[in-house]
Design a protein around this motif. Structure first.
Motif, PDB file in Angstrom:
ATOM      1  N   GLY A  31      36.776  44.676   5.601  1.00 50.26           N
ATOM      2  CA  GLY A  31      36.077  44.726   6.881  1.00 50.26           C
ATOM      3  C   GLY A  31      35.347  43.470   7.272  1.00 50.26           C
ATOM      4  N   ILE A  32      35.407  42.437   6.464  1.00 47.64           N
ATOM      5  CA  ILE A  32      34.664  41.202   6.739  1.00 47.64           C
ATOM      6  C   ILE A  32      35.483  40.315   7.669  1.00 47.64           C
ATOM      7  N   ARG A  33      34.843  39.837   8.727  1.00 47.08           N
ATOM      8  CA  ARG A  33      35.507  38.961   9.682  1.00 47.08           C
ATOM      9  C   ARG A  33      35.396  37.510   9.220  1.00 47.08           C
ATOM     10  N   PHE A 212      25.813  49.852 -12.107  1.00 43.98           N
ATOM     11  CA  PHE A 212      26.571  49.127 -11.098  1.00 43.98           C
ATOM     12  C   PHE A 212      28.035  49.546 -11.145  1.00 43.98           C
ATOM     13  N   GLN A 213      28.617  49.739  -9.956  1.00 41.28           N
ATOM     14  CA  GLN A 213      30.022  50.099  -9.860  1.00 41.28           C
ATOM     15  C   GLN A 213      30.638  49.400  -8.655  1.00 41.28           C
ATOM     16  N   ARG A 214      31.939  49.141  -8.754  1.00 43.65           N
ATOM     17  CA  ARG A 214      32.641  48.529  -7.626  1.00 43.65           C
ATOM     18  C   ARG A 214      32.938  49.579  -6.566  1.00 43.65           C
ATOM     19  N   LEU A 215      32.629  49.261  -5.320  1.00 47.70           N
ATOM     20  CA  LEU A 215      32.949  50.124  -4.198  1.00 47.70           C
ATOM     21  C   LEU A 215      33.273  49.261  -2.992  1.00 47.70           C
ATOM     22  N   ASN A 216      34.367  49.587  -2.329  1.00 48.84           N
ATOM     23  CA  ASN A 216      34.728  48.963  -1.069  1.00 48.84           C
ATOM     24  C   ASN A 216      34.208  49.862   0.047  1.00 48.84           C
ATOM     25  N   LEU A 217      33.263  49.387   0.833  1.00 50.39           N
ATOM     26  CA  LEU A 217      32.692  50.196   1.905  1.00 50.39           C
ATOM     27  C   LEU A 217      33.731  50.608   2.940  1.00 50.39           C
ATOM     28  N   MET A 218      34.879  49.947   2.957  1.00 45.69           N
ATOM     29  CA  MET A 218      35.939  50.310   3.886  1.00 45.69           C
ATOM     30  C   MET A 218      36.775  51.495   3.397  1.00 45.69           C
ATOM     31  N   LEU A 237      26.282  44.740   7.469  1.00 43.02           N
ATOM     32  CA  LEU A 237      26.968  45.213   8.672  1.00 43.02           C
ATOM     33  C   LEU A 237      27.253  44.082   9.656  1.00 43.02           C
ATOM     34  N   ILE A 238      26.478  43.020   9.579  1.00 45.61           N
ATOM     35  CA  ILE A 238      26.689  41.895  10.496  1.00 45.61           C
ATOM     36  C   ILE A 238      28.066  41.270  10.323  1.00 45.61           C
ATOM     37  N   TYR A 239      28.728  41.521   9.192  1.00 47.87           N
ATOM     38  CA  TYR A 239      30.055  40.952   8.955  1.00 47.87           C
ATOM     39  C   TYR A 239      31.169  41.877   9.437  1.00 47.87           C
ATOM     40  N   PHE A 240      30.825  43.100   9.920  1.00 45.84           N
ATOM     41  CA  PHE A 240      31.825  44.080  10.339  1.00 45.84           C
ATOM     42  C   PHE A 240      31.870  44.168  11.858  1.00 45.84           C
TER      43      PHE A 240
END
Length: 288
Positions: A31-33, A212-218, A237-240
């Motif tokens: 989701g990062i632009r 800590f765990q890996r998670l993709n917010l998408m 969120l500023i990157y989405f």
């Protein structure tokens, strides 16, 4: 199969077409632009991957990733490279002050019938762990004075590199300057190795309470509890784009218990969303 040419590092650059492919891939995956102005940044960060893979040029790297089946193996490293991991201890400190003065007391009052309820706090873009450990310090200070609750903290991020640092809990000494002196004394251990850069490590008592765990917010769903008390999602969120922002917020709010809190970065907004929350302070929202 194309033959890569050996190019001096300073003269080697990503083509506009290959940068576009990387930008599209990262946008779809996390989701990062990545606008064209980020091309030089991506080049700088990718050079280490070229050396690690013993590839002579960006053209050879993109050939490997996009045309020779290397994407499955390389994707996690590519995400690590391009994600920005800006974090500090006690960043936007008023949120932690509010957590101590208002949010946690409100949550405990709502659960007054429980004996030592477990508060669950989620740092949903945890980076290297500074935010998660700041939360741990604040709650540990509260627990020193009122032994009427327990707490557990989850830190998630899409970058495996930063998660590894969070798990170790080791930081450059200069990074902990915002931590109040009394908390430094209680919750940090100083490296005694001579001749090396001064480092500190979070004490084991706090490290045990933060995972800590890996998670993709998408991702379309998150494999976590749905009775979380407080979620921090600050300055990501500023990157989405707007649609992805709304989808991520909606998924996270669904993991809050009724009355739980979502904290965003001060530069971020939920204007225009229809998610069932009410604003209780700047960038702080409570689930209805």
């Amino acid at each position: 199969m194309s033959t890569a040419r050996l190019v001096p590092a300073d003269d080697d650059h990503l083509s506009h077409a290959d940068f576009g492919k990387i930008a599209t891939l990262i946008g779809q995956e996390v989701g990062i632009r990545l606008p064209p102005t980020k091309r030089m940044m991506v080049e700088g960060r990718l050079r280490r991957r070229l050396r690690a893979l013993d590839l002579p040029s960006f053209d050879a790297y993109c050939d490997y990733v996009f045309r020779r089946g290397g994407l499955d193996q390389e994707l996690v490293y590519l995400i690590n490279v391009v994600t920005t991991n800006k974090t500090d201890f006690f960043r936007e400190a008023e949120h932690f002050e509010l957590m101590q003065s208002t949010l946690v007391p409100n949550l405990l009052r709502a659960r007054s019938g429980e004996r030592r309820p477990l508060l669950k706090v989620w740092s949903a873009a945890s980076s290297t762990g500074a935010e998660a450990y700041t939360i741990a310090m604040v709650l540990a200070e509260m627990a020193r004075h009122q032994d009427n609750f327990k707490y557990a903290i989850l830190g998630t991020d899409v970058s495996t590199d930063v998660l590894a640092q969070g798990t170790r809990g080791v930081y450059p000494a200069e990074q902990i300057a915002p931590v109040p002196q009394d908390m430094q004394s209680r919750y940090l251990m100083w490296s005694r190795q001579s001749g090396s850069r001064a480092e500190v490590r979070i004490v084991p008592e706090l490290r045990r309470l933060v995972r800590f765990q890996r998670l993709n917010l998408m991702d379309s769903a998150y494999p976590y509890d749905r009775d979380v008390d407080i979620i921090f999602l600050r300055n990501v969120l500023i990157y989405f784009d707007k649609a992805d922002q709304a989808a991520v917020i909606g998924r996270l709010v669904s993991h809050l218990r009724p009355g739980g809190y979502l904290l965003l970065g001060h530069s971020e907004s939920m204007i225009g969303t229809t998610i069932p929350v009410r604003q209780v302070a700047p960038a702080v929202f409570q689930r209805l």
